[in-house]
Design an enzyme around this catalytic site. Structure first.
Site, mmCIF file in Angstrom:
data_model
loop_
_atom_site.group_PDB
_atom_site.id
_atom_site.type_symbol
_atom_site.label_atom_id
_atom_site.label_comp_id
_atom_site.label_asym_id
_atom_site.label_seq_id
_atom_site.Cartn_x
_atom_site.Cartn_y
_atom_site.Cartn_z
ATOM 1 N N HIS A 176 0.766 -1.130 -0.144
ATOM 2 C CA HIS A 176 0.012 -0.015 -0.020
ATOM 3 C C HIS A 176 0.802 1.159 0.109
ATOM 4 O O HIS A 176 2.118 1.158 0.197
ATOM 5 C CB HIS A 176 -0.922 -0.061 1.279
ATOM 6 C CG HIS A 176 -0.136 0.184 2.483
ATOM 7 N ND1 HIS A 176 0.338 -1.096 3.168
ATOM 8 C CD2 HIS A 176 0.292 1.140 3.214
ATOM 9 C CE1 HIS A 176 1.071 -0.602 4.238
ATOM 10 N NE2 HIS A 176 0.963 0.523 4.338
ATOM 11 N N HIS A 233 5.669 6.538 -1.024
ATOM 12 C CA HIS A 233 6.654 5.531 -1.688
ATOM 13 C C HIS A 233 5.824 4.090 -1.248
ATOM 14 O O HIS A 233 4.664 4.060 -0.577
ATOM 15 C CB HIS A 233 7.854 5.366 -0.795
ATOM 16 C CG HIS A 233 7.699 4.971 0.505
ATOM 17 N ND1 HIS A 233 7.399 6.099 1.372
ATOM 18 C CD2 HIS A 233 7.856 3.932 1.279
ATOM 19 C CE1 HIS A 233 7.385 5.619 2.706
ATOM 20 N NE2 HIS A 233 7.778 4.274 2.435
#
Length: 184
Positions: free
Chosen positions: A37, A121
């Site tokens: 995620h 990220h």
């Protein structure tokens, strides 16, 4: 009390692209595909009342869906042993807008304040004992990596349970993205 965070999930195409990066470094713990995620905000421990209040506030965010693209790889190093290997997120104003809206919702009493800036990220692996030379070879090999664009149509409130084999994330509630951009 549970540990919570807010994140956007990946579709199958983005997850498949990220999995193409998950090889070639012995001695690392790769993140399982279903656990991947992009974190918008880590919240830490919240009690039920705090989670309910936050959920009510997050439902007020009205933003259109948008697309993201994974681009490049890098590594966050910590003091002492260990590091985090990640895939980058191509610069995206809509993602930054969503993160700012989430941050405003989290300013309710008792919720943690974010320290430092937002660095979007996708965590790929936890590194413990990888040589600097081998890590640099990996980073060079995948420096030009880019996924196809993928849709972000919602974000979610997740609970995280720490386990010996790694954290297990469970979606608690999702919040759809739709409509015109406005303040949360």
């Amino acid at each position: 009390m549970s540990r919570f965070f807010l994140a956007v999930d990946l579709d199958e195409g983005a997850r498949s692209a990220a999995l193409q990066l998950c090889h070639g470094l012995p001695g690392v713990r790769w993140i399982e595909a279903e656990q991947m995620h992009i974190t918008l905000k880590f919240l830490g421990d919240l009690d039920e009342a705090q989670a309910d209040e936050l959920s009510e506030r997050l439902q007020r965010i009205v933003m259109p869906a948008f697309q993201l693209r994974l681009r490049g790889v890098g590594c966050f190093r910590r003091k002492g042993p260990g590091a985090t290997l990640w895939a980058g997120i191509e610069q995206n104003g809509a993602l930054l807008g969503l993160q700012r809206a989430v941050e405003r919702c989290c300013r309710a009493p008792g919720l943690p304040v974010e320290r430092g800036g937002f660095n979007p990220h996708l965590t790929l692996a936890r590194l413990k004992q990888v040589s600097d030379q081998r890590l640099q070879e990996y980073l060079n090999e995948f420096s030009a990596f880019a996924s196809d664009p993928f849709p972000i149509e919602e974000f979610g409130l997740f609970a995280s349970e720490l386990r010996p084999e790694g954290a297990r994330h469970t979606l608690i509630q999702s919040f759809p993205l739709q409509g015109e951009v406005r303040d949360a």
